[in-house]
Design a protein around this motif. Structure first.
Motif, short mmCIF file in Angstrom:
data_model
loop_
_atom_site.label_atom_id
_atom_site.label_comp_id
_atom_site.label_asym_id
_atom_site.label_seq_id
_atom_site.Cartn_x
_atom_site.Cartn_y
_atom_site.Cartn_z
N LEU A 115 74.05 -32.84 -69.60
CA LEU A 115 73.05 -31.82 -69.30
C LEU A 115 71.78 -32.04 -70.13
CD1 LEU A 115 75.46 -28.77 -69.19
CD2 LEU A 115 74.03 -29.51 -67.28
N THR A 116 71.96 -32.44 -71.38
CA THR A 116 70.82 -32.70 -72.26
C THR A 116 69.99 -33.87 -71.73
OG1 THR A 116 72.03 -31.88 -74.18
CG2 THR A 116 70.13 -33.28 -74.62
N VAL A 117 70.68 -34.94 -71.33
CA VAL A 117 69.97 -36.09 -70.77
C VAL A 117 69.20 -35.69 -69.52
CG1 VAL A 117 70.31 -38.32 -69.61
CG2 VAL A 117 71.53 -37.82 -71.73
N MET B 46 68.45 -27.44 -60.72
CA MET B 46 69.45 -28.19 -61.49
C MET B 46 70.68 -27.31 -61.68
SD MET B 46 69.11 -29.78 -65.36
CE MET B 46 67.74 -30.83 -64.94
N VAL B 47 71.86 -27.86 -61.39
CA VAL B 47 73.11 -27.10 -61.47
C VAL B 47 74.04 -27.72 -62.51
CG1 VAL B 47 75.16 -26.31 -60.23
CG2 VAL B 47 72.93 -26.36 -59.07
N ASP B 48 74.45 -26.89 -63.47
CA ASP B 48 75.56 -27.26 -64.34
C ASP B 48 76.83 -27.06 -63.51
OD1 ASP B 48 77.69 -27.33 -66.09
OD2 ASP B 48 76.87 -25.88 -67.52
N ASN B 49 77.42 -28.17 -63.07
CA ASN B 49 78.53 -28.14 -62.14
C ASN B 49 79.89 -28.25 -62.84
OD1 ASN B 49 79.34 -27.93 -59.40
ND2 ASN B 49 79.63 -30.14 -59.25
N CYS B 50 79.92 -28.16 -64.17
CA CYS B 50 81.16 -28.29 -64.92
C CYS B 50 82.20 -27.29 -64.42
CB CYS B 50 80.91 -28.05 -66.41
SG CYS B 50 80.03 -29.39 -67.24
N ASP C 176 68.87 -30.13 -56.47
CA ASP C 176 68.25 -31.45 -56.63
C ASP C 176 69.04 -32.34 -57.59
OD1 ASP C 176 65.78 -31.04 -55.02
OD2 ASP C 176 65.46 -29.45 -56.49
N LEU C 177 69.65 -31.72 -58.59
CA LEU C 177 70.49 -32.44 -59.54
C LEU C 177 71.71 -31.58 -59.85
CD1 LEU C 177 68.12 -33.90 -62.31
CD2 LEU C 177 69.43 -35.20 -60.62
N MET C 178 72.84 -32.23 -60.06
CA MET C 178 74.03 -31.55 -60.58
C MET C 178 74.64 -32.44 -61.65
SD MET C 178 76.68 -31.94 -57.41
CE MET C 178 77.40 -33.53 -57.00
N ILE C 179 75.24 -31.79 -62.63
CA ILE C 179 75.67 -32.48 -63.83
C ILE C 179 77.04 -31.98 -64.22
CG2 ILE C 179 75.14 -32.91 -66.26
CD1 ILE C 179 72.36 -31.63 -64.09
N GLY C 180 77.88 -32.88 -64.75
CA GLY C 180 79.20 -32.45 -65.20
C GLY C 180 79.85 -33.47 -66.12
#
Length: 421
Positions: free
Chosen positions: A97-99, A204-208, A224-228
């Protein structure tokens, strides 16, 4: 069967039998999602022509690492993304998420959190904790947020906040908040409201904790972006470390330059000897996530029958793998965690104790007898030791063992209550 291996009191076995009967229709729904996602996964592997050579890895700079690059393509294909970075280089979900945040935000930009204060460990990243170690705030990125209202997004406030924002940030899972995980429908509505107010905003979605709980991912509904993290759902309990960023190709490219170094970007970074585990973990992820979802549903019903308030309800749609259990006291919270630890395959003999964990504003107790340290797709239970003393249970590599772990947690509570009488 359970009585043969663990001395579970008959009263708890009666509750177990009722919970199993009640949960059977919900389990069938999870299995249908699992099968859909597993076939989709197979199609992604075959379309990307995954071969044995892709699992060999490289050393050094990692230039032209075909295994690394093909894994990115597989991850993008199975999640419906234009592009992806699926890498062991990510140290945690927070790191990924930081990146992503540093990858797309610049001095003078505004980060707007549409679902309230993000998870505790992002306070230092954003600059909310007053530290001086290179937060977004120190680099000139402003921050605003709007809270949820009774667990629901405030769409008027989201539209207003998004008008001036570079990033509209959505946290899918609950974290340590007593609110439901967001459905894909809700994420899609937030994205639509934000983009109507500001067509250039990056959603942007935190998908964790949310991957493979449904048949699609947030990029399918406007993110547009998802992160986990790969030590949660997407690693299938096999990936030893790592994370991912997926979504729009231009944004993923920017994040690649932040992950390594500006100018080298995603071309740098060797696969070493972990690529096989990343491929295998991703392939198994739909099935393992389904086992964790069954565990979550069962825990909701069992502890409801036991007398605790649980969320989500066992019949509710699941959008993450977490069940929260309001234990009512510090003693009961610690007992639940001790029971889960006792039902773990690793370090079952250890008793977890609350401690001051970096990134959290109160002591936290964590039970995690896992093969991979900190893995949340393996059965684990944790919570901040503060009112209302909620235990957050997640994971479960296989339901049969996780069911036993939950019953052992209840047994620990029974033993604690007996000691107090």
């Amino acid at each position: 069967m359970l009585k043969e291996f663990f001395d579970i009191p008959d009263r708890l076995l009666e509750l177990d039998a009722q919970a199993m009967a009640d949960c059977a229709p919900e389990f069938a729904k999870i299995e249908e999602i699992r099968d859909y996602n597993q076939v989709k996964m197979l199609k992604a592997f075959t379309d990307c022509r995954v071969a044995g050579m892709h699992m060999m890895g490289t050393t050094g700079y990692g230039y032209d690492d075909a295994g690394r690059d093909t894994l990115d393509r597989v991850f993008a294909a199975v999640t419906g993304s234009e592009d992806a970075l699926c890498r062991h280089n990510f140290l945690s979900g927070t790191h990924a998420l930081t990146v992503a945040l540093f990858g797309v935000l610049r001095a003078g930009d505004l980060l707007f959190a549409a679902t309230g204060r993000p998870y505790d460990t992002l306070a230092g990243v954003i600059g909310l904790d007053g530290g001086n170690y290179g937060s977004l705030k120190e680099f000139g990125v402003a921050y605003e947020e709007t809270p949820l209202v009774d667990g629901e997004p405030n769409y008027a406030a989201i539209a207003e906040g998004s008008r001036k924002a570079k990033v509209c940030y959505i946290q899918r899972s609950r974290g340590y908040a007593n609110r439901p995980a967001l459905s894909l429908e809700t994420i899609g509505k937030i994205a639509a409201v934000a983009k109507e107010a500001n067509p250039n905003v990056i959603v942007m979605v935190d998908n964790c904790y949310g991957e493979f709980t449904q048949k699609a991912e947030p990029v399918a509904v406007g993110a547009d972006l998802m992160i986990g993290s790969l030590i949660k759902n997407a690693g299938g309990g096999i990936a030893p470390t790592g994370g991912y960023i997926a979504g729009r190709a231009d944004l993923v490219e920017l994040c690649g330059h932040r992950l390594t170094a500006p100018g080298t970007g995603r071309e740098l970074g060797c696969g070493m000897d972990v690529l096989r585990d990343l491929y295998l973990g991703l392939y198994y992820a739909p099935g393992v996530t389904a086992e964790a979802l069954k565990t979550s549903i069962y825990a909701s019903r069992f502890f409801e029958l036991y007398g605790f308030a649980t969320t989500p309800h066992y019949t509710a749609e699941r959008n993450d793998i977490i069940t929260s259990i309001e234990t009512g006291s510090a003693e009961a919270l610690c007992a639940v965690c001790a029971g889960i630890q006792a039902g773990s395959p690793v370090d079952s003999f250890v008793t977890p104790e609350p401690y001051a964990m970096p990134g959290y504003d109160s002591e936290v107790i964590m039970a995690a007898g896992a093969f991979t340290m900190g893995s949340s797709i393996e059965l684990s239970c944790d919570g901040p030791v503060r009112a209302p003393y909620t235990a957050y249970m997640q994971g479960g590599l296989n339901f049969a063992a996780s069911r036993a772990g939950i019953l052992l947690a209840a047994k620990k509570i029974e033993e604690g209550n007996a000691a107090l009488r």
